[in-house]
Design an enzyme around this catalytic site. Structure first.
Site, PDB file in Angstrom:
ATOM      1  N   GLU A 280      42.978  28.906  41.999  1.00  0.00           N
ATOM      2  CA  GLU A 280      42.337  29.503  40.829  1.00  0.00           C
ATOM      3  C   GLU A 280      40.813  29.330  40.888  1.00  0.00           C
ATOM      4  OE1 GLU A 280      43.962  31.368  38.420  1.00  0.00           O
ATOM      5  OE2 GLU A 280      45.487  31.158  39.973  1.00  0.00           O
ATOM      6  N   TRP A 283      39.589  31.996  43.107  1.00  0.00           N
ATOM      7  CA  TRP A 283      39.535  33.266  42.377  1.00  0.00           C
ATOM      8  C   TRP A 283      38.244  33.363  41.569  1.00  0.00           C
ATOM      9  CZ3 TRP A 283      41.810  37.855  42.454  1.00  0.00           C
ATOM     10  CH2 TRP A 283      43.084  37.998  43.003  1.00  0.00           C
ATOM     11  N   TRP A 312      42.348  58.355  30.293  1.00  0.00           N
ATOM     12  CA  TRP A 312      42.483  57.281  29.313  1.00  0.00           C
ATOM     13  C   TRP A 312      42.460  57.840  27.892  1.00  0.00           C
ATOM     14  CZ3 TRP A 312      44.064  53.157  31.701  1.00  0.00           C
ATOM     15  CH2 TRP A 312      43.585  52.827  32.963  1.00  0.00           C
ATOM     16  N   ASN A 347      46.186  32.371  30.187  1.00  0.00           N
ATOM     17  CA  ASN A 347      45.882  33.308  31.265  1.00  0.00           C
ATOM     18  C   ASN A 347      47.027  34.266  31.571  1.00  0.00           C
ATOM     19  OD1 ASN A 347      44.010  34.190  33.458  1.00  0.00           O
ATOM     20  ND2 ASN A 347      45.716  33.556  34.743  1.00  0.00           N
ATOM     21  N   TRP A 365      40.546  50.552  30.017  1.00  0.00           N
ATOM     22  CA  TRP A 365      40.415  49.111  30.251  1.00  0.00           C
ATOM     23  C   TRP A 365      39.081  48.561  29.775  1.00  0.00           C
ATOM     24  CZ3 TRP A 365      36.364  47.604  33.409  1.00  0.00           C
ATOM     25  CH2 TRP A 365      35.812  48.598  34.246  1.00  0.00           C
ATOM     26  N   TRP A 388      40.409  42.265  34.143  1.00  0.00           N
ATOM     27  CA  TRP A 388      40.762  43.551  33.528  1.00  0.00           C
ATOM     28  C   TRP A 388      40.958  44.642  34.577  1.00  0.00           C
ATOM     29  CZ3 TRP A 388      42.592  45.353  29.124  1.00  0.00           C
ATOM     30  CH2 TRP A 388      42.607  44.487  28.036  1.00  0.00           C
TER      31      TRP A 388
END
Length: 475
Positions: A280, A283, A312, A347, A365, A388
Site C-alpha cells: 500500500e 501504491w 457520462w 478504503n 468520475w 477514482w
C-alpha cells in the site's frame, strides 16, 4: 547562513528533509506556513482537513518555538501572491536561503517554480527536497527510459531502487542551532479556526506524537493480520494513518522503516500482513509518480483519453442522493454516511462507492473525485485521483471496464453480519444479517436508485463501443 523553511504538507519536526538540512547548514532558522484562499476553494480542501491542518499548526508552532524557531502564518487570496509574500518575508527575516519539500501535482509544481524564480532573482538560494515519497519521481523507468503506467511493473523497479535509497530516518527531531525559546503567535490561527469541527477531536487527534502512537499500535497489533482484516469495515484492521500521512505529521519513510523492523528487514517476503501493507505504501508512491510523469491527470483529464468518449450522465439529483447516502443500497449508504460523519471512509468502501457511482449510476468520475476531496480529512490529490480513475477504468493500471463490483456481494463478503451497515444506517438496524444487505421495503429507507444487474450490463456495453486506441494501453 539563515534559512527560511516553508511548511506545507510536512507538518512535523522529525524526518523532515527541508528542516533537517536547515538544522545542519544554518546558523538560524525561520519557518512559514501560507494559507491560500484560492487554493482551498479551487482544489478543494475539506473543512475537516483544514481544521486538522490548523490543529497541527498550533502544535508545530509551539514545538518550533521551544527550539527558538518562529513560525510565521501568512494569508493570501490567490496563488499569484505567494512568490512575493515568500520573498518579502525572507528579506524581512534576513534569510539567505529557502528550503521546501517537493509537492508533485501540477499546480503545486508551477507554484514552487514561480517561488524559486522570484527568490533566486533576489539572490536567495532555493533548495528542494523529496519528502512525500520513498523513491523520488524520475527514478522509476522502464527499459526505454519511460515511466510506468502499470503498478505491477512499477513495483518491481521500485523495489530495486528502494533498497538502494536511504529510507531509514531518525525518529527524533534534528539538533537545531542554539537559540532562545520564543512564543508562537497564534492570533492568525485563531481566526482560521472560526469553524471548529468536532469530528477532528473525536476521531483524529492532531499531532506528530499521535501519528507515531498509531503507527506503534498498528505495528504491535494489527499489521501481521492486515491482509486478512483490511477489507472489513467493521473491524479495526487498518492503520488509520492516512490523515497523518496526508498532512505530513508522519512520513512514508518512517512507516516503511517500522514495517521493515517488524518484518526482520524483508521487503516482499516474510509476514504477509506486513508485505501487504508495504504494498500500500508503494501504491502511494506510484500515484505521486503518476501526477509527475503524466500531468494531464492534474487537468481533470482521464489517463486513458479514449474513455472521455463515455456518455457520462449529468444527473445532479441522482448524484446528490449518492452524496448523502440515500441510494437504497445499504453498504453504499453506510459508506457515504461514514464519510459525512467522520471525514473518512474505509478504503474497500471507497472502491465500492466509486464503482457504484461510475459503473451503475454512470455519473462522471470527476464529480465523485471532487466530492471526496471536499469531504475527506485525508484528501490527497494524487491518491484520490488515482483511486477514482482506477475504479472508473479511466486511469493508469485501471480496473478493466468489465470489472464492476456488485455492492451487495461486497457487503455480504466484507460486512457479513451487517455490523457496519447498522452503525451508519440505523433505519435497517432491526433487520437480520440475511436481509440487511438487500432489504425488503423498509419505512423511512429509500428503494434502490438503480437496478444493479441492468446498469452493469449497460455500462459494459457502452465501454465496449468506445473507440479504443491501442497506443494508450501503457506498459
Amino acid at each position: 547562513m539563515k534559512t527560511l523553511v516553508w511548511f506545507r504538507n510536512d507538518l512535523r519536526l522529525s524526518d523532515n528533509p527541508a528542516l533537517s538540512r536547515a538544522a545542519i547548514d544554518s546558523d538560524a532558522i525561520e519557518a512559514v506556513y501560507i494559507h491560500c484562499h484560492e487554493y482551498v476553494k479551487s482544489h478543494p480542501v475539506a473543512p475537516v482537513r483544514l481544521h486538522f491542518i490548523f490543529e497541527h499548526l498550533q502544535l508545530l508552532g509551539d514545538e518550533l518555538a521551544a527550539q527558538g524557531i518562529s513560525l510565521t502564518l501568512l494569508e493570501v487570496k490567490t496563488a499569484k501572491e505567494i512568490p512575493a509574500a515568500i520573498l518579502k518575508l525572507a528579506q524581512q527575516k534576513s534569510c539567505d536561503q529557502l528550503h521546501i519539500n517537493a509537492e508533485y501535482p501540477l499546480d503545486e509544481f508551477v507554484r514552487d517554480k514561480n517561488v524559486a524564480a522570484t527568490c533566486k532573482a533576489a539572490g536567495i538560494i532555493v533548495r528542494r527536497f523529496h519528502d512525500r515519497v520513498i523513491v523520488p519521481p524520475g527514478m522509476i523507468r522502464n527499459g526505454q527510459g519511460l515511466p510506468y503506467k502499470v503498478f505491477t511493473a512499477f513495483k518491481r523497479t521500485w523495489l530495486q531502487q528502494a533498497t538502494a535509497v536511504s529510507w531509514a530516518s531518525p525518529s527524533s527531531a534534528p539538533a537545531f542551532p542554539k537559540a532562545v525559546a520564543c512564543k508562537f503567535d497564534n492570533a492568525v490561527l485563531k481566526k482560521w479556526f472560526a469553524e471548529a469541527d468536532d469530528r477532528v477531536a473525536a476521531h483524529w487527534p492532531a499531532g506528530e506524537a499521535e501519528a507515531h502512537e498509531r503507527l506503534k499500535d498498528f505495528m504491535d497489533t494489527a499489521i501481521r493480520h492486515y491482509h486478512e482484516t483490511r477489507d472489513f469495515p467493521a473491524t479495526e484492521g487498518t492503520s488509520t494513518l492516512s490523515p497523518y500521512l496526508a498532512v505530513g505529521s508522519i512520513s512514508p519513510r518512517q512507516c516503511l522503516g517500522a514495517a521493515l523492523h517488524v518484518n526482520g528487514g524483508e521487503w516482499d517476503t516474510g509476514s504477509e500482513g506486513v508485505t501487504t501493507w508495504i504494498n500500500e505504501l508503494i501504491w502511494r508512491d506510484f500515484y505521486q509518480h503518476v501526477v509527475t510523469d503524466f500531468p494531464q491527470v492534474c487537468k481533470h483529464n482521464p489517463m486513458q483519453t479514449y474513455t472521455d468518449q463515455f456518455p457520462w450522465r449529468k444527473d445532479e439529483k441522482v448524484f446528490e442522493r449518492w452524496c448523502q447516502g440515500q441510494t437504497g443500497i445499504p453498504i453504499v449508504d453506510a459508506a457515504m454516511r461514514q464519510l459525512l460523519q467522520t471525514g473518512w471512509m474505509h478504503n474497500r468502501l471507497r472502491m465500492v462507492v466509486a464503482m457504484f457511482l461510475t459503473k451503475n449510476l454512470q455519473i462522471d468520475w470527476r464529480w465523485g473525485e471532487h466530492w471526496f476531496m471536499s469531504r475527506l480529512i485525508d484528501g490527497d490529490f494524487a491518491a484520490n485521483n488515482g483511486g477514482w480513475q482506477w475504479s472508473a477504468s479511466t486511469g493508469t493500471d485501471a480496473a478493466p471496464y468489465f470489472r464492476v463490483f456488485n455492492p451487495v456481494s461486497q457487503s455480504r463478503k466484507f460486512d457479513p453480519d451487517g455490523h457496519f451497515i447498522r452503525q451508519y444506517v440505523p433505519e435497517l438496524a432491526h433487520l437480520d444479517k440475511k436481509n440487511i444487505h438487500q432489504p425488503p421495503p423498509v419505512n423511512g429507507y429509500p428503494l434502490p436508485i438503480v437496478d444493479l444487474v441492468v446498469s452493469r450490463k449497460q455500462t459494459i456495453e457502452l465501454f465496449g463501443k468506445l473507440d479504443r486506441k491501442p497506443a494508450e494501453t501503457g506498459n
